[in-house]
Every structure is written in C-alpha cells, then in structure tokens.
Motif scaffolding. Structure first.
Motif, PDB file in Angstrom:
ATOM      1  N   SER A 236      47.519  37.819  43.897  1.00  0.00           N
ATOM      2  CA  SER A 236      48.572  38.730  43.564  1.00  0.00           C
ATOM      3  C   SER A 236      49.717  37.917  42.742  1.00  0.00           C
ATOM      4  CB  SER A 236      48.977  39.754  44.419  1.00  0.00           C
ATOM      5  OG  SER A 236      49.878  39.238  45.199  1.00  0.00           O
TER       6      SER A 236
ATOM      7  N   SER B  27      53.381  39.285  40.791  1.00  0.00           N
ATOM      8  CA  SER B  27      54.315  40.387  40.538  1.00  0.00           C
ATOM      9  C   SER B  27      55.563  40.012  40.027  1.00  0.00           C
ATOM     10  CB  SER B  27      54.550  41.072  42.043  1.00  0.00           C
ATOM     11  OG  SER B  27      55.182  40.475  42.796  1.00  0.00           O
TER      12      SER B  27
ATOM     13  N   GLY C  18      52.917  44.608  40.180  1.00  0.00           N
ATOM     14  CA  GLY C  18      52.007  43.625  40.475  1.00  0.00           C
ATOM     15  C   GLY C  18      50.563  43.710  39.747  1.00  0.00           C
TER      16      GLY C  18
ATOM     17  N   LEU D 185      46.595  42.496  41.022  1.00  0.00           N
ATOM     18  CA  LEU D 185      45.864  42.043  42.013  1.00  0.00           C
ATOM     19  C   LEU D 185      44.418  41.707  41.739  1.00  0.00           C
ATOM     20  CD1 LEU D 185      45.411  41.689  45.258  1.00  0.00           C
ATOM     21  CD2 LEU D 185      44.520  43.967  45.224  1.00  0.00           C
TER      22      LEU D 185
ATOM     23  N   ARG E 233      40.030  43.774  39.252  1.00  0.00           N
ATOM     24  CA  ARG E 233      41.613  43.801  39.135  1.00  0.00           C
ATOM     25  C   ARG E 233      42.343  44.954  38.971  1.00  0.00           C
ATOM     26  NH1 ARG E 233      39.891  39.495  35.148  1.00  0.00           N
ATOM     27  NH2 ARG E 233      40.222  37.555  36.060  1.00  0.00           N
TER      28      ARG E 233
ATOM     29  N   GLN F 166      54.769  47.045  44.419  1.00  0.00           N
ATOM     30  CA  GLN F 166      55.113  46.087  45.551  1.00  0.00           C
ATOM     31  C   GLN F 166      56.485  46.477  46.281  1.00  0.00           C
ATOM     32  OE1 GLN F 166      56.827  41.939  45.070  1.00  0.00           O
ATOM     33  NE2 GLN F 166      54.945  41.390  46.176  1.00  0.00           N
TER      34      GLN F 166
ATOM     35  N   GLN G 262      51.866  46.096  49.083  1.00  0.00           N
ATOM     36  CA  GLN G 262      51.409  46.453  47.860  1.00  0.00           C
ATOM     37  C   GLN G 262      50.334  47.348  47.673  1.00  0.00           C
ATOM     38  OE1 GLN G 262      51.365  42.256  45.636  1.00  0.00           O
ATOM     39  NE2 GLN G 262      51.306  41.784  47.950  1.00  0.00           N
TER      40      GLN G 262
ATOM     41  N   PHE H  55      47.854  49.219  45.089  1.00  0.00           N
ATOM     42  CA  PHE H  55      47.221  48.873  43.423  1.00  0.00           C
ATOM     43  C   PHE H  55      46.240  50.247  43.252  1.00  0.00           C
ATOM     44  CE2 PHE H  55      48.219  44.865  45.365  1.00  0.00           C
ATOM     45  CZ  PHE H  55      48.825  44.226  44.454  1.00  0.00           C
TER      46      PHE H  55
END
Length: 197
Positions: free
Chosen positions: A104, A106, A127, A129, A140, A145, A167, A169
């Motif tokens: 990751s 960020s 961020g 990932l 992705r 975060q 985090q 996502f």
C-alpha cells in the motif's frame, strides 16, 4: 495520641509538598522539539503485525513500512507512507495456497500533540492497495487510511513509537472480481523508529 499527631503532620506535609514536587518534576523535564516541527522532515521505519481481509480470509502476517513526513506547522504534517506485508494461507474451497502479498501507498496528514517528550499522533490519508499472490485474482483498490499512535522523543533527532493503522479499500480500480469475497482491509500494529531532520 502521639501516633495520630504524627500521622496528621505527615499528611499535611505531604499535601503541602505535592504542588512543589510536581513543579520541580514537570518544570525540570527538558523540553524537546516536537516530531516533524514546522519545516522539518521526519522519516520512520516500522515492523509490525498485520492482517489482510482478502478472498473472504483474514490471514495474519508481517509488515514492513516507511513513512516520510514534512512539518507544515507545529501540529500538522504532510505524510507519504509505503508498506508491504506477506500473509501465509493454505488452499481451501477453491482458493489457492501460498502467501497473500499486500502493498500500500498512501498520502495524508498527521496531527501531533506535543506533550513534553511523548507526542500522540492521529493520521488520516487516502491510499492505494495492490493485492497479489494466493488470491483468486490480483487487484488494486483505493481507500482510506486511519492511524493512531505516539512517539517518545529520545533526543531532538530520534524517536521511538507505536503505530496502529486501519486501511479500508472499497473502490476497486483494477483486476477481476470472480470469487473475491468482501472489501479489502488491512490492519497493522507495531513499533517504529523515527529520525527528525
């Protein structure tokens, strides 16, 4: 009777001496500049325990990370973080075995509260990932975060601390989704060491 008198005198002396003792102790502690003060850089390295939610599994693993901060004011700093973790898994129910790799990056802000040598910090960032390895489909994702922790200033240049980061996502930007269960989440907690310049 004599014992009660002595106990009363000791209690009064303790009450009278407590403010003086606190003044000496707190006033005598040398102040150290806060971490990532205005126009200062701070680089931190972290080794941590981490878990990742991927393909409906939440395997534990190890994480290494680096943070670079630039002090905007005495309290606020801009931050760039890079972290990579590995999480061993066994094959089951159509999911491959091996290791899940999570990397990751960020960008965000850090808010620090200077309390003598201990500096509590709160982080917020956006961020990206990258998930690879023992999952059905590499992907992705973009997300948020949130971090909380603190640093203890050993000198004006060195600090040790503990950081806890979460985090989340929810926005997938690349990769396929067949068989991927849930939204990727990375949690980490561990010590860090920082150099301020």
């Amino acid at each position: 009777m004599m014992r009660a008198r002595m106990t009363g005198r000791c209690a009064r002396a303790a009450r009278a001496g407590l403010p003086i003792l606190l003044t000496l102790v707190l006033g005598g502690v040398p102040r150290v500049a806060p971490a990532a003060d205005a126009e200062q850089w701070q680089v931190s390295a972290q080794v941590a325990y981490a878990s990742v939610l991927a393909d409906g599994r939440r395997p534990p693993g190890g994480l290494v990370g680096v943070d670079l901060q630039y002090g905007l004011t005495d309290a606020w700093a801009a931050r760039l973080s890079l972290a990579s973790s590995a999480h061993p898994v066994t094959a089951d129910a159509g999911r491959p075995g091996g290791a899940v790799g999570a990397t990751s990056v960020s960008l965000g802000l850090t808010y620090a509260v200077d309390v003598l040598r201990f500096v509590p910090v709160i982080e917020l960032g956006i961020g990206l990932l990258d998930l690879r390895g023992a999952i059905n489909s590499p992907r992705r994702d973009v997300g948020l975060q949130l971090g909380i922790g603190g640093d203890y200033l050993l000198t004006r240049a060195w600090a040790v601390g503990l950081m806890l980061r979460y985090q989340h996502f929810p926005l997938q930007v690349a990769g396929l989704t067949p068989g991927f269960e849930g939204i990727p989440v990375v949690f980490s907690v561990g010590p860090r060491i920082s150099y301020i310049f």
